[in-house]
Design a protein around this motif. Structure first.
Motif, PDB file in Angstrom:
ATOM      1  N   SER A 194       0.829  -1.214   0.000  1.00  0.00           N
ATOM      2  CA  SER A 194       0.000   0.000   0.000  1.00  0.00           C
ATOM      3  C   SER A 194       0.864   1.264   0.000  1.00  0.00           C
ATOM      4  CB  SER A 194      -0.937  -0.006   1.211  1.00  0.00           C
ATOM      5  OG  SER A 194      -1.733   1.162   1.232  1.00  0.00           O
ATOM      6  N   ALA A 195       1.862   1.315   0.880  1.00  0.00           N
ATOM      7  CA  ALA A 195       2.743   2.488   0.932  1.00  0.00           C
ATOM      8  C   ALA A 195       3.548   2.621  -0.355  1.00  0.00           C
ATOM      9  CB  ALA A 195       3.669   2.408   2.135  1.00  0.00           C
ATOM     10  N   ALA A 196       4.002   1.499  -0.903  1.00  0.00           N
ATOM     11  CA  ALA A 196       4.751   1.542  -2.164  1.00  0.00           C
ATOM     12  C   ALA A 196       3.881   2.071  -3.291  1.00  0.00           C
ATOM     13  CB  ALA A 196       5.271   0.145  -2.498  1.00  0.00           C
ATOM     14  N   ALA A 197       2.622   1.648  -3.332  1.00  0.00           N
ATOM     15  CA  ALA A 197       1.700   2.130  -4.361  1.00  0.00           C
ATOM     16  C   ALA A 197       1.472   3.630  -4.230  1.00  0.00           C
ATOM     17  CB  ALA A 197       0.382   1.378  -4.271  1.00  0.00           C
ATOM     18  N   ASP A 198       1.347   4.116  -2.995  1.00  0.00           N
ATOM     19  CA  ASP A 198       1.158   5.560  -2.784  1.00  0.00           C
ATOM     20  C   ASP A 198       2.340   6.349  -3.353  1.00  0.00           C
ATOM     21  OD1 ASP A 198      -1.240   5.112  -1.542  1.00  0.00           O
ATOM     22  OD2 ASP A 198      -0.439   5.247   0.504  1.00  0.00           O
ATOM     23  N   ARG A 199       3.550   5.883  -3.114  1.00  0.00           N
ATOM     24  CA  ARG A 199       4.725   6.596  -3.625  1.00  0.00           C
ATOM     25  C   ARG A 199       4.773   6.573  -5.147  1.00  0.00           C
ATOM     26  NH1 ARG A 199       6.876   4.097   1.100  1.00  0.00           N
ATOM     27  NH2 ARG A 199       7.619   2.291  -0.078  1.00  0.00           N
ATOM     28  N   LEU A 200       4.431   5.446  -5.729  1.00  0.00           N
ATOM     29  CA  LEU A 200       4.445   5.355  -7.195  1.00  0.00           C
ATOM     30  C   LEU A 200       3.374   6.249  -7.813  1.00  0.00           C
ATOM     31  CD1 LEU A 200       4.979   1.507  -7.564  1.00  0.00           C
ATOM     32  CD2 LEU A 200       6.531   3.275  -8.404  1.00  0.00           C
ATOM     33  N   GLU A 201       2.235   6.350  -7.176  1.00  0.00           N
ATOM     34  CA  GLU A 201       1.159   7.194  -7.721  1.00  0.00           C
ATOM     35  C   GLU A 201       1.527   8.672  -7.689  1.00  0.00           C
ATOM     36  OE1 GLU A 201      -2.181   5.708  -5.403  1.00  0.00           O
ATOM     37  OE2 GLU A 201      -2.993   4.811  -7.237  1.00  0.00           O
ATOM     38  N   GLN A 202       2.463   9.039  -6.838  1.00  0.00           N
ATOM     39  CA  GLN A 202       2.912  10.433  -6.750  1.00  0.00           C
ATOM     40  C   GLN A 202       4.084  10.735  -7.689  1.00  0.00           C
ATOM     41  OE1 GLN A 202       3.788  11.062  -2.587  1.00  0.00           O
ATOM     42  NE2 GLN A 202       1.751  10.349  -1.942  1.00  0.00           N
ATOM     43  N   ALA A 203       4.522   9.725  -8.465  1.00  0.00           N
ATOM     44  CA  ALA A 203       5.727   9.888  -9.289  1.00  0.00           C
ATOM     45  C   ALA A 203       5.432  10.408 -10.691  1.00  0.00           C
ATOM     46  CB  ALA A 203       6.469   8.551  -9.380  1.00  0.00           C
ATOM     47  N   GLY A 204       4.177  10.631 -11.017  1.00  0.00           N
ATOM     48  CA  GLY A 204       3.836  11.142 -12.334  1.00  0.00           C
ATOM     49  C   GLY A 204       4.181  10.187 -13.465  1.00  0.00           C
ATOM     50  N   LEU A 205       3.806   8.926 -13.318  1.00  0.00           N
ATOM     51  CA  LEU A 205       4.183   7.901 -14.280  1.00  0.00           C
ATOM     52  C   LEU A 205       3.268   7.905 -15.509  1.00  0.00           C
ATOM     53  CD1 LEU A 205       4.794   4.876 -11.862  1.00  0.00           C
ATOM     54  CD2 LEU A 205       6.479   6.507 -12.765  1.00  0.00           C
ATOM     55  N   ASP A 206       3.862   7.586 -16.646  1.00  0.00           N
ATOM     56  CA  ASP A 206       3.071   7.326 -17.856  1.00  0.00           C
ATOM     57  C   ASP A 206       2.637   5.876 -17.929  1.00  0.00           C
ATOM     58  OD1 ASP A 206       3.264   9.956 -19.034  1.00  0.00           O
ATOM     59  OD2 ASP A 206       5.376   9.491 -19.447  1.00  0.00           O
ATOM     60  N   ALA A 207       3.380   4.985 -17.282  1.00  0.00           N
ATOM     61  CA  ALA A 207       3.063   3.560 -17.283  1.00  0.00           C
ATOM     62  C   ALA A 207       3.754   2.905 -16.095  1.00  0.00           C
ATOM     63  CB  ALA A 207       3.499   2.895 -18.584  1.00  0.00           C
ATOM     64  N   LEU A 208       3.197   1.769 -15.670  1.00  0.00           N
ATOM     65  CA  LEU A 208       3.746   1.013 -14.555  1.00  0.00           C
ATOM     66  C   LEU A 208       3.922  -0.447 -14.977  1.00  0.00           C
ATOM     67  CD1 LEU A 208       4.386   0.785 -11.414  1.00  0.00           C
ATOM     68  CD2 LEU A 208       2.020  -0.029 -11.210  1.00  0.00           C
ATOM     69  N   HIS A 209       5.050  -1.032 -14.596  1.00  0.00           N
ATOM     70  CA  HIS A 209       5.266  -2.468 -14.803  1.00  0.00           C
ATOM     71  C   HIS A 209       5.291  -3.154 -13.449  1.00  0.00           C
ATOM     72  CE1 HIS A 209       6.619  -6.220 -16.519  1.00  0.00           C
ATOM     73  NE2 HIS A 209       7.603  -6.265 -15.632  1.00  0.00           N
ATOM     74  N   ILE A 210       4.551  -4.261 -13.328  1.00  0.00           N
ATOM     75  CA  ILE A 210       4.549  -5.062 -12.111  1.00  0.00           C
ATOM     76  C   ILE A 210       5.414  -6.289 -12.357  1.00  0.00           C
ATOM     77  CG2 ILE A 210       3.155  -6.418 -10.518  1.00  0.00           C
ATOM     78  CD1 ILE A 210       0.848  -4.529 -10.991  1.00  0.00           C
ATOM     79  N   GLU A 211       6.516  -6.388 -11.609  1.00  0.00           N
ATOM     80  CA  GLU A 211       7.449  -7.508 -11.770  1.00  0.00           C
ATOM     81  C   GLU A 211       7.259  -8.486 -10.625  1.00  0.00           C
ATOM     82  OE1 GLU A 211       9.293 -10.124 -13.167  1.00  0.00           O
ATOM     83  OE2 GLU A 211       9.380  -8.350 -14.468  1.00  0.00           O
ATOM     84  N   VAL A 212       6.409  -9.463 -10.867  1.00  0.00           N
ATOM     85  CA  VAL A 212       6.131 -10.504  -9.892  1.00  0.00           C
ATOM     86  C   VAL A 212       5.704 -11.741 -10.669  1.00  0.00           C
ATOM     87  CG1 VAL A 212       3.699  -9.858  -9.617  1.00  0.00           C
ATOM     88  CG2 VAL A 212       4.883 -11.035  -7.743  1.00  0.00           C
ATOM     89  N   ALA A 213       5.985 -12.927 -10.107  1.00  0.00           N
ATOM     90  CA  ALA A 213       5.686 -14.159 -10.834  1.00  0.00           C
ATOM     91  C   ALA A 213       4.970 -15.148  -9.926  1.00  0.00           C
ATOM     92  CB  ALA A 213       6.967 -14.787 -11.389  1.00  0.00           C
ATOM     93  N   GLY A 214       4.307 -16.100 -10.557  1.00  0.00           N
ATOM     94  CA  GLY A 214       3.645 -17.168  -9.830  1.00  0.00           C
ATOM     95  C   GLY A 214       2.523 -16.666  -8.946  1.00  0.00           C
ATOM     96  N   ARG A 215       2.295 -17.414  -7.857  1.00  0.00           N
ATOM     97  CA  ARG A 215       1.184 -17.086  -6.964  1.00  0.00           C
ATOM     98  C   ARG A 215       1.435 -15.833  -6.141  1.00  0.00           C
ATOM     99  NH1 ARG A 215       0.557 -22.842  -4.152  1.00  0.00           N
ATOM    100  NH2 ARG A 215       2.811 -22.737  -4.377  1.00  0.00           N
ATOM    101  N   ASP A 216       2.682 -15.344  -6.118  1.00  0.00           N
ATOM    102  CA  ASP A 216       2.974 -14.089  -5.408  1.00  0.00           C
ATOM    103  C   ASP A 216       2.224 -12.908  -6.006  1.00  0.00           C
ATOM    104  OD1 ASP A 216       4.638 -15.398  -3.724  1.00  0.00           O
ATOM    105  OD2 ASP A 216       6.502 -14.579  -4.511  1.00  0.00           O
TER     106      ASP A 216
END
Length: 367
Positions: free
Chosen positions: A220-242
């Motif tokens: 949740s805190a990580a998402a808040d920081r990313l939302e404040q970064a003015g991104l044009d796109a986001l990549h989620i790097e996670v695999a499997g059931r994680d």
């Protein structure tokens, strides 16, 4: 049935297989030779010593790799194959002892399904036994030459790192230059984020923000920081059931209006854009086994019945014809999973995002 001797070994890249086994697990369907464009192939036996990874998240992973391998190796009617298998845990832990045991059993080819970084110690062992070494990997580490130039060591994989670079370039072209990454610490140990960055910078973009989390409570805190970064796109790097808690963020409304891409091996991420070397609906582990088997068959064909020749060998797969380079590393096409649209892998080195090098030697999905 034709057998081959280690005295025929040529270390300049024409490695030749050794004495064949008396019993086989995969029997040829007939005894008539097959025309292959290189002359008739005589009935040939091959004994493979296979080192297989185990995964705490996927108990069937080694079985699925072997299933694909067996399918490819059972196709030629001139080839009889026996596989001697050893399952190992972790990176270098157990791999060296498994290799020593298999080489002592007079195998013709040593096959290690593992991270190439864990396979370096096997090069000298295989060379001393005059046995060719083939490393089969998902490809989450940057492709590189394995071992010495005079040793017959070959690396083939599903080119996950190349797919990440291609996806990074596509993201900038489609959505804009400022790209951020939200990653699991497990996947961050590999080269995928760095290769995504290579693609982003090759297209004129910037890796604007990176958040790596070690447990769901940090999301949740990580998402808040990313939302404040003015991104044009986001990549989620996670695999499997994680992937489940990462995808829950999107369901709960995080990153609304920001285009999101994801690792192709993320369970439940089918609705998000991803890039891979396999097609939607296929099992990547089975594909890896099948492509590895096709390479082994092609290397035998290229040897004309006198051994396996890996460097320069071309082999057919569901994604097209692949080729082993002069350095013993394969390259191949990648595409968007949703529609199969091919993406070019950008040239160049790593991106402009500096990450600590963990030196992880486990295979992807096996941490």
């Amino acid at each position: 049935m034709q057998t081959l001797t280690r005295r025929q070994l040529g270390l300049g890249g024409a490695a030749v297989v050794a004495a064949a086994a008396a019993s086989t697990l995969l029997q040829p369907t007939g005894t008539s030779p097959m025309r292959l464009g290189l002359g008739a192939m005589k009935p040939t036996s091959l004994r493979i010593g296979a080192i297989l990874p185990t995964s705490p998240w996927d108990a069937e992973l080694p079985r699925r790799i072997v299933a694909g391998l067996r399918d490819a190796l059972s196709a030629p009617d001139w080839l009889s194959v026996e596989m001697v298998e050893r399952e190992v845990v972790g990176g270098t832990v157990g791999i060296r002892s498994a290799a020593s045991d298999l080489l002592a059993r007079d195998v013709d080819v040593l096959l290690a399904a593992t991270n190439p970084l864990a396979a370096d110690p096997l090069v000298e062992l295989a060379a001393a036994a005059s046995v060719p070494l083939l490393v089969s990997t998902f490809g989450a580490t940057t492709p590189r030459r394995l071992g010495r130039g005079d040793v017959a060591a070959t690396v083939h994989g599903l080119h996950l790192a190349d797919a990440a670079a291609a996806l990074g370039a596509w993201t900038v072209r489609e959505h804009g230059p400022r790209v951020g990454v939200l990653a699991s610490d497990r996947e961050a140990m590999f080269d995928l984020i760095g290769q995504l960055g290579r693609g982003v910078t090759s297209a004129g973009g910037t890796m604007a923000a990176l958040e790596i989390v070690s447990e769901p409570g940090e999301l949740s805190a990580a998402a808040d920081r990313l939302e404040q970064a003015g991104l044009d796109a986001l990549h989620i790097e996670v695999a499997g059931r994680d992937a489940a808690p990462f995808l829950d963020l999107l369901e709960d409304g995080s990153f609304r209006g920001v285009p999101v891409t994801i690792d192709p091996l993320a369970s439940g991420g089918d609705a998000l854009p991803a890039c891979a070397s396999w097609s939607r609906g296929t099992d990547p582990a089975g594909v890896l086994g099948a492509e590895t088997g096709s390479l082994l068959v092609a290397a035998l064909r290229r040897g004309g019945g006198h051994g396996v020749v890996f460097p320069g060998t071309s082999f057919d797969t569901d994604r097209g014809r692949l080729r082993v380079s002069s350095t013993g590393v394969t390259a191949g096409p990648v595409a968007m999973l949703a529609d199969g649209r091919p993406l070019a892998v950008p040239p160049g080195d790593r991106g402009n995002l500096s990450l600590p090098v963990a030196g992880v030697t486990n295979e992807f999905l096996c941490l």
